[in-house]
Design a protein around this motif. Structure first.
Motif, PDB file in Angstrom:
ATOM      1  N   GLN A  69      25.442   1.801 -65.503  1.00 37.68           N
ATOM      2  CA  GLN A  69      25.439   2.336 -64.145  1.00 37.68           C
ATOM      3  C   GLN A  69      25.814   1.259 -63.126  1.00 37.68           C
ATOM      4  O   GLN A  69      26.555   1.517 -62.181  1.00 37.68           O
ATOM      5  CB  GLN A  69      24.050   2.892 -63.815  1.00 37.68           C
ATOM      6  CG  GLN A  69      24.084   4.232 -63.186  1.00 37.68           C
ATOM      7  CD  GLN A  69      22.679   4.795 -63.025  1.00 37.68           C
ATOM      8  OE1 GLN A  69      21.662   4.135 -63.280  1.00 37.68           O
ATOM      9  NE2 GLN A  69      22.608   6.025 -62.609  1.00 37.68           N
ATOM     10  N   ARG A  70      25.310   0.032 -63.329  1.00 36.62           N
ATOM     11  CA  ARG A  70      25.656  -1.067 -62.431  1.00 36.62           C
ATOM     12  C   ARG A  70      27.145  -1.320 -62.428  1.00 36.62           C
ATOM     13  O   ARG A  70      27.741  -1.527 -61.397  1.00 36.62           O
ATOM     14  CB  ARG A  70      24.925  -2.344 -62.852  1.00 36.62           C
ATOM     15  CG  ARG A  70      23.557  -2.481 -62.282  1.00 36.62           C
ATOM     16  CD  ARG A  70      22.984  -3.848 -62.564  1.00 36.62           C
ATOM     17  NE  ARG A  70      21.597  -3.649 -62.929  1.00 36.62           N
ATOM     18  CZ  ARG A  70      21.050  -3.909 -64.102  1.00 36.62           C
ATOM     19  NH1 ARG A  70      21.745  -4.441 -65.067  1.00 36.62           N
ATOM     20  NH2 ARG A  70      19.794  -3.660 -64.323  1.00 36.62           N
ATOM     21  N   ILE A  71      27.736  -1.298 -63.614  1.00 32.29           N
ATOM     22  CA  ILE A  71      29.179  -1.522 -63.743  1.00 32.29           C
ATOM     23  C   ILE A  71      29.938  -0.418 -63.012  1.00 32.29           C
ATOM     24  O   ILE A  71      30.890  -0.679 -62.285  1.00 32.29           O
ATOM     25  CB  ILE A  71      29.582  -1.608 -65.227  1.00 32.29           C
ATOM     26  CG1 ILE A  71      29.011  -2.879 -65.851  1.00 32.29           C
ATOM     27  CG2 ILE A  71      31.107  -1.584 -65.381  1.00 32.29           C
ATOM     28  CD1 ILE A  71      29.097  -2.925 -67.360  1.00 32.29           C
ATOM     29  N   THR A  72      29.510   0.830 -63.198  1.00 34.31           N
ATOM     30  CA  THR A  72      30.164   1.972 -62.547  1.00 34.31           C
ATOM     31  C   THR A  72      30.053   1.880 -61.035  1.00 34.31           C
ATOM     32  O   THR A  72      31.035   2.110 -60.321  1.00 34.31           O
ATOM     33  CB  THR A  72      29.544   3.296 -63.040  1.00 34.31           C
ATOM     34  OG1 THR A  72      29.647   3.339 -64.464  1.00 34.31           O
ATOM     35  CG2 THR A  72      30.243   4.480 -62.451  1.00 34.31           C
ATOM     36  N   TRP A  73      28.879   1.525 -60.523  1.00 35.72           N
ATOM     37  CA  TRP A  73      28.685   1.450 -59.074  1.00 35.72           C
ATOM     38  C   TRP A  73      29.431   0.282 -58.448  1.00 35.72           C
ATOM     39  O   TRP A  73      29.799   0.313 -57.288  1.00 35.72           O
ATOM     40  CB  TRP A  73      27.198   1.352 -58.748  1.00 35.72           C
ATOM     41  CG  TRP A  73      26.523   2.672 -58.816  1.00 35.72           C
ATOM     42  CD1 TRP A  73      26.017   3.266 -59.923  1.00 35.72           C
ATOM     43  CD2 TRP A  73      26.284   3.584 -57.745  1.00 35.72           C
ATOM     44  NE1 TRP A  73      25.472   4.478 -59.624  1.00 35.72           N
ATOM     45  CE2 TRP A  73      25.618   4.704 -58.293  1.00 35.72           C
ATOM     46  CE3 TRP A  73      26.560   3.565 -56.387  1.00 35.72           C
ATOM     47  CZ2 TRP A  73      25.247   5.792 -57.506  1.00 35.72           C
ATOM     48  CZ3 TRP A  73      26.168   4.647 -55.618  1.00 35.72           C
ATOM     49  CH2 TRP A  73      25.525   5.736 -56.188  1.00 35.72           C
ATOM     50  N   ALA A  74      29.635  -0.774 -59.234  1.00 36.59           N
ATOM     51  CA  ALA A  74      30.306  -1.963 -58.713  1.00 36.59           C
ATOM     52  C   ALA A  74      31.813  -1.762 -58.552  1.00 36.59           C
ATOM     53  O   ALA A  74      32.464  -2.476 -57.807  1.00 36.59           O
ATOM     54  CB  ALA A  74      30.049  -3.151 -59.642  1.00 36.59           C
ATOM     55  N   GLN A  75      32.367  -0.775 -59.216  1.00 32.62           N
ATOM     56  CA  GLN A  75      33.809  -0.550 -59.145  1.00 32.62           C
ATOM     57  C   GLN A  75      34.214   0.178 -57.901  1.00 32.62           C
ATOM     58  O   GLN A  75      33.625   0.872 -57.246  1.00 32.62           O
ATOM     59  CB  GLN A  75      34.285   0.244 -60.372  1.00 32.62           C
ATOM     60  CG  GLN A  75      34.117  -0.552 -61.626  1.00 32.62           C
ATOM     61  CD  GLN A  75      34.514   0.256 -62.860  1.00 32.62           C
ATOM     62  OE1 GLN A  75      34.805   1.437 -62.791  1.00 32.62           O
ATOM     63  NE2 GLN A  75      34.505  -0.401 -63.993  1.00 32.62           N
TER      64      GLN A  75
END
Length: 75
Positions: A69-75
């Motif tokens: 989720q962190r990776i998805t939100w960071a994009q």
């Protein structure tokens, strides 16, 4: 019947890595040290070791989901 107040270790393989937890049972409550957190769960009909393995797996799945989720939100 589970042994009371004796510390046990269990291991779970998750994504190719071994994860270990220590636990003990006291007054029909499981106290498990999992990934640096103390998790408390009532002792049910299944053996405590099996419950702790399920708790480890649940904790690891939750950590993996949060990382994704962190990776998805960071994009």
């Amino acid at each position: 019947m589970e042994m009371q107040s004796q510390v046990f270790d269990v291991e779970v393989e998750f994504d190719g890595q071994m994860h270990k937890a220590a636990y003990f049972v006291e007054n029909d409550i499981i106290h498990a040290q999992i990934e640096g957190k103390l998790i408390v769960s009532p002792l049910g009909a299944v053996p405590a070791a099996k419950t702790v393995r399920a708790l480890i797996t649940g904790q690891l799945l939750q950590m993996k989901r949060r990382q994704k989720q962190r990776i998805t939100w960071a994009q």
